[in-house]
Write a protein that holds these residues in place. Structure first.
Motif, PDB file in Angstrom:
ATOM      1  N   ARG A 129    -113.938  16.339 -94.716  1.00 54.75           N
ATOM      2  CA  ARG A 129    -113.919  17.773 -94.462  1.00 54.75           C
ATOM      3  C   ARG A 129    -112.495  18.291 -94.335  1.00 54.75           C
ATOM      4  O   ARG A 129    -112.217  19.429 -94.697  1.00 54.75           O
ATOM      5  CB  ARG A 129    -114.705  18.068 -93.185  1.00 54.75           C
ATOM      6  N   ARG A 130    -111.615  17.459 -93.815  1.00 50.56           N
ATOM      7  CA  ARG A 130    -110.234  17.856 -93.555  1.00 50.56           C
ATOM      8  C   ARG A 130    -109.270  16.881 -94.209  1.00 50.56           C
ATOM      9  O   ARG A 130    -109.648  15.761 -94.563  1.00 50.56           O
ATOM     10  CB  ARG A 130    -109.964  17.905 -92.047  1.00 50.56           C
ATOM     11  N   LEU A 131    -108.035  17.298 -94.311  1.00 52.32           N
ATOM     12  CA  LEU A 131    -106.991  16.444 -94.880  1.00 52.32           C
ATOM     13  C   LEU A 131    -106.877  15.139 -94.103  1.00 52.32           C
ATOM     14  O   LEU A 131    -106.762  14.056 -94.693  1.00 52.32           O
ATOM     15  CB  LEU A 131    -105.668  17.205 -94.853  1.00 52.32           C
ATOM     16  N   SER A 132    -106.930  15.228 -92.787  1.00 59.46           N
ATOM     17  CA  SER A 132    -106.805  14.021 -91.964  1.00 59.46           C
ATOM     18  C   SER A 132    -107.967  13.065 -92.194  1.00 59.46           C
ATOM     19  O   SER A 132    -107.815  11.845 -92.068  1.00 59.46           O
ATOM     20  CB  SER A 132    -106.723  14.401 -90.481  1.00 59.46           C
ATOM     21  N   ASP A 133    -109.152  13.607 -92.527  1.00 57.71           N
ATOM     22  CA  ASP A 133    -110.303  12.745 -92.826  1.00 57.71           C
ATOM     23  C   ASP A 133    -110.017  11.862 -94.034  1.00 57.71           C
ATOM     24  O   ASP A 133    -110.305  10.659 -94.038  1.00 57.71           O
ATOM     25  CB  ASP A 133    -111.550  13.594 -93.117  1.00 57.71           C
ATOM     26  N   VAL A 134    -109.464  12.475 -95.081  1.00 62.92           N
ATOM     27  CA  VAL A 134    -109.224  11.725 -96.320  1.00 62.92           C
ATOM     28  C   VAL A 134    -108.054  10.763 -96.148  1.00 62.92           C
ATOM     29  O   VAL A 134    -108.084   9.633 -96.661  1.00 62.92           O
ATOM     30  CB  VAL A 134    -108.989  12.687 -97.496  1.00 62.92           C
ATOM     31  N   ASP A 135    -107.041  11.170 -95.413  1.00 59.95           N
ATOM     32  CA  ASP A 135    -105.928  10.256 -95.139  1.00 59.95           C
ATOM     33  C   ASP A 135    -106.432   9.016 -94.410  1.00 59.95           C
ATOM     34  O   ASP A 135    -106.037   7.879 -94.721  1.00 59.95           O
ATOM     35  CB  ASP A 135    -104.863  10.954 -94.295  1.00 59.95           C
ATOM     36  N   LEU A 137    -109.544   7.842 -94.429  1.00 65.45           N
ATOM     37  CA  LEU A 137    -110.385   7.074 -95.342  1.00 65.45           C
ATOM     38  C   LEU A 137    -109.538   6.232 -96.283  1.00 65.45           C
ATOM     39  O   LEU A 137    -109.831   5.045 -96.501  1.00 65.45           O
ATOM     40  CB  LEU A 137    -111.274   8.029 -96.150  1.00 65.45           C
ATOM     41  N   ARG A 138    -108.479   6.794 -96.829  1.00 65.48           N
ATOM     42  CA  ARG A 138    -107.629   6.055 -97.759  1.00 65.48           C
ATOM     43  C   ARG A 138    -107.021   4.824 -97.087  1.00 65.48           C
ATOM     44  O   ARG A 138    -106.864   3.769 -97.716  1.00 65.48           O
ATOM     45  CB  ARG A 138    -106.536   6.967 -98.314  1.00 65.48           C
ATOM     46  N   ARG A 139    -106.704   4.947 -95.789  1.00 67.14           N
ATOM     47  CA  ARG A 139    -106.140   3.797 -95.067  1.00 67.14           C
ATOM     48  C   ARG A 139    -107.169   2.672 -94.903  1.00 67.14           C
ATOM     49  O   ARG A 139    -106.795   1.502 -94.802  1.00 67.14           O
ATOM     50  CB  ARG A 139    -105.638   4.236 -93.697  1.00 67.14           C
ATOM     51  N   HIS A 140    -108.442   3.026 -94.885  1.00 66.44           N
ATOM     52  CA  HIS A 140    -109.481   2.023 -94.659  1.00 66.44           C
ATOM     53  C   HIS A 140    -110.052   1.435 -95.945  1.00 66.44           C
ATOM     54  O   HIS A 140    -110.858   0.498 -95.894  1.00 66.44           O
ATOM     55  CB  HIS A 140    -110.624   2.633 -93.839  1.00 66.44           C
ATOM     56  N   LEU A 141    -109.674   1.995 -97.091  1.00 64.86           N
ATOM     57  CA  LEU A 141    -110.198   1.467 -98.347  1.00 64.86           C
ATOM     58  C   LEU A 141    -109.516   0.142 -98.683  1.00 64.86           C
ATOM     59  O   LEU A 141    -108.296   0.033 -98.640  1.00 64.86           O
ATOM     60  CB  LEU A 141    -109.972   2.462 -99.483  1.00 64.86           C
ATOM     61  N   THR A 142    -110.327  -0.838 -98.995  1.00 59.55           N
ATOM     62  CA  THR A 142    -109.803  -2.133 -99.435  1.00 59.55           C
ATOM     63  C   THR A 142    -109.960  -2.239-100.946  1.00 59.55           C
ATOM     64  O   THR A 142    -110.796  -1.558-101.537  1.00 59.55           O
ATOM     65  CB  THR A 142    -110.571  -3.279 -98.765  1.00 59.55           C
ATOM     66  N   ALA A 143    -109.162  -3.065-101.562  1.00 60.82           N
ATOM     67  CA  ALA A 143    -109.214  -3.191-103.015  1.00 60.82           C
ATOM     68  C   ALA A 143    -110.608  -3.618-103.460  1.00 60.82           C
ATOM     69  O   ALA A 143    -111.137  -4.631-102.991  1.00 60.82           O
ATOM     70  CB  ALA A 143    -108.168  -4.198-103.487  1.00 60.82           C
TER      71      ALA A 143
END
Length: 411
Positions: A129-135, A137-143
């Motif tokens: 919903r917000r910029l901080s949400d996506v930031d 999420l990106r930190r938690h994505l693994t390859a």
């Protein structure tokens, strides 16, 4: 100390920024304060589940930094409004500041609806919903990890498309029997289900989420009502949004599921307007007399123009046909109008071709159109809907016939 402004805008999303821009364009000479609860300059939100999730980088700004440097507009970031006193015309912020207003515009949008099941507080469970949400999420994505997305609406499917493109194994869980059920008809739902399945996404329909399996505070799977456990390295929740209206409702504003506004976007509180995702308004393009809440940039922009016109004493703009869009893979869906209440469906072209439109009519009058990779149909549908025209459905079914040509002559 309290500073009083001619207009205080609460919310620095699309609607809030649009009303400031509309006031400036209309030559408004008064003072304006914009209170945004995020610590960053106002940014565009639609790219969050699309380009920004894909590439990261800088979020596209709604206006340049220079726009906020004028003397007439004061942008206050990180300003979380806690209470409004409509009798004294005061807005109170969590850090103790108070802003007085002559006119108040509530443009707070909506917050992501929370998932209320066991384990839903897991560290790697996300909303968008917000910029901080996506930031985050990106930190938690693994390859090439495993992602489970709960909700098969626009946000869920757009996110699925992005994550699939990044090499993740994606499963989408939807509680009803088709994706996009709230916003479109079965033909388009079926097309998008098949599109995602061709890209390797597993779509699970008609299933409830019983809980999130966690280990040391992190999700490692999603329990379905059927008993199946879906393994997950990350879980994304896209089950709708809740309008951010509690503060103003506590101050006495009416509305159930949003802030009730009239055709000039005035709430039931004196000198208080509400616009954008939080506003509940009767829409002339709906088949229902009940007010509706529209989550779209186009609606936010239109209501901002209506409000600005009222504040400067100018005539309001003509009602605008609602429209929406979604980008998934290489497919662009453009929707004009509101399809609820239709009694006839006409498909132009073949869905299997990847270029088609679906028309929704009521007693021969075009209510809405879903246009998949056919921008000409979208443009034509907006005109026909805006003029409240009836169609010759046989002609309208021919994808080679422009929609304006299929309009029936007035009796």
């Amino acid at each position: 100390m309290t500073t009083t402004y001619d207009v205080v805008v609460v919310g620095a999303g699309h609607a809030g920024v649009a009303v400031v821009s509309a006031l400036a364009k209309a030559g408004f000479a008064g003072s304006v304060a914009v209170l945004g609860d995020e610590p960053v300059l106002p940014y565009e939100r639609p790219p969050l589940s699309k380009e920004y999730l894909t590439d990261g980088g800088a979020a596209p700004l709604l206006r340049t930094e220079a726009f906020w440097s004028t003397d007439s507009v004061q942008l206050e970031l990180g300003a979380q409004v806690t209470t409004v006193d409509p009798a004294a015309k005061l807005v109170h912020v969590a850090d103790g500041r108070t802003f007085g207003y002559r006119k108040l515009v509530w443009a707070t949008g909506a917050d992501a609806r929370a998932l209320r099941v066991p384990g839903a507080t897991a560290d790697n469970l996300h909303s968008i919903r917000r910029l901080s949400d996506v930031d985050r999420l990106r930190r938690h994505l693994t390859a090439r990890g495993r992602a489970v997305i709960i909700g098969g609406g626009y946000i869920g499917l757009e996110t699925a498309a992005v994550l699939t493109g990044l090499g993740h194994q994606v499963t989408v869980v939807e509680a009803v029997d088709r994706v996009l059920a709230r916003v479109t008809g079965p033909v388009v739902s079926r097309f998008y289900q098949q599109l995602h399945e061709r890209h390797g996404v597993r779509i699970v329909l008609g299933e409830t989420v019983a809980g999130i399996a966690t280990r040391a505070g992190r999700a490692h799977g999603v329990h379905l009502g059927s008993g199946e456990l879906l393994p997950a390295d990350v879980v994304i929740v896209g089950v709708g949004a809740v309008p951010a209206v509690e503060v103003l409702q506590d101050a006495g504003a009416a509305g159930d599921g949003g802030l009730l506004v009239d055709d000039l976007c005035r709430t039931t509180l004196p000198d208080v307007h509400a616009i954008g995702d939080c506003a509940l308004q009767v829409n002339r393009f709906s088949t229902s007399a009940a007010p509706v809440r529209l989550e779209s940039v186009s609606n936010a922009n239109h209501q901002a123009k209506v409000t600005a016109a009222h504040l400067v004493g100018a005539p309001p703009p003509v009602p605008a046909v609602p429209w929406f869009w979604s980008n998934q893979y290489d497919v662009k869906l453009q929707t004009a109008g509101l399809f609820a209440g239709h009694d006839e469906v006409v498909t132009r072209g073949e869905p299997d071709s990847g270029r088609f439109s679906v028309l929704y009519l009521a007693r021969g009058r075009l209510l809405a159109a879903d246009c998949v990779n056919v921008p000409a149909d979208f443009a034509g549908a907006r005109r026909v809907i805006g003029e409240r025209e009836r169609l010759d459905t046989e002609l309208a079914a021919d994808p080679g016939t422009p929609l304006k040509t299929a309009v029936l002559a007035h009796a």
